[in-house]
Enzyme design. Sequence first.
Site: not given
Ligand code: NAI
Length: 249
Positions: A156, A160
Amino acid sequence: MPDTTDQRIAFITGASRGIGRAIATRLAADGRCVVLCSRSEAPLNDLKAEIEANGGSASVRACDISDSASFAKAIEDTFSEFGRLDILVNNAGITRDNLLLRMSDEEWDDVINTNLRSVFVACRAAARPMMKGRFGRIVNIASTSGLVGNTGQANYAAAKSALTGFTKSVARELGSKNITANVIAPGFINTDMTKNLPEQVIEHVKGLVSTKRLGEPEDIAAAVAYVTSDDAGFLTGQTIAVDGGMTMC
Ligand code: NAI
């Protein structure tokens, strides 16, 4: 369908929940026509209905972003539908955490393909439409894990972190066309991705954060709203940590 002629068209991945959902909701409230992308269609249709009930414009394009051909097609189809593409937010991401010694090739490949290769595919597909429109705002959502590393997240953090060099290159290539490209690196944000972390980890993180709270998806959405605005034309090639001060030094 509402008239989108004067609206910026914003394509947002991972819009079904968490940070992506907050970004879509905020950009729609700011008057963008949002194109909602994630794997399954049902939650996107629900969000579309919610946005439209609040007077906004939205469209749905479900696809798996790790499938390069269908992801590129979703972006091309958006351009065909609206005749332009102004904003691209590469937000969707996954974790497949494991310690280095135990990490499988599959865990590595899944994360690199979903979190990094997809961003390349999307930017390549969006570049021509944005060049034609002589306007573009690209935002790639990274993570503070990519800035400082994290135990169990070699895959990851690698993906990133790579977004920073990739995005700077895109910013250099496309800047003269009025297309900006930036990275937003969230810290710990309250979403499904973090909800299963043990309480002691949450408390440890709160101790590292100046604001003494986890972030909310809306904190990231507010940053994306500015970086994708017409006003942000002189902001490009940057990585902005939105992390309550966790990684400042
Ligand atoms: P989440 O797990 O709640 O949502 C992820 C979203 O991405 C969902 O809508 C899912 O359907 C979509 N997704 C995942 N794989 C997919 C694929 N192969 N094709 C299409 N859609 C796909 O994640 P969250 O927490 O909202 O994170 C969003 C972004 O922020 C990510 O890139 C994550 O790495 C990043 N992030 C999140 C943090 C956190 O603390 N929640 C911290 C740092 C970065």
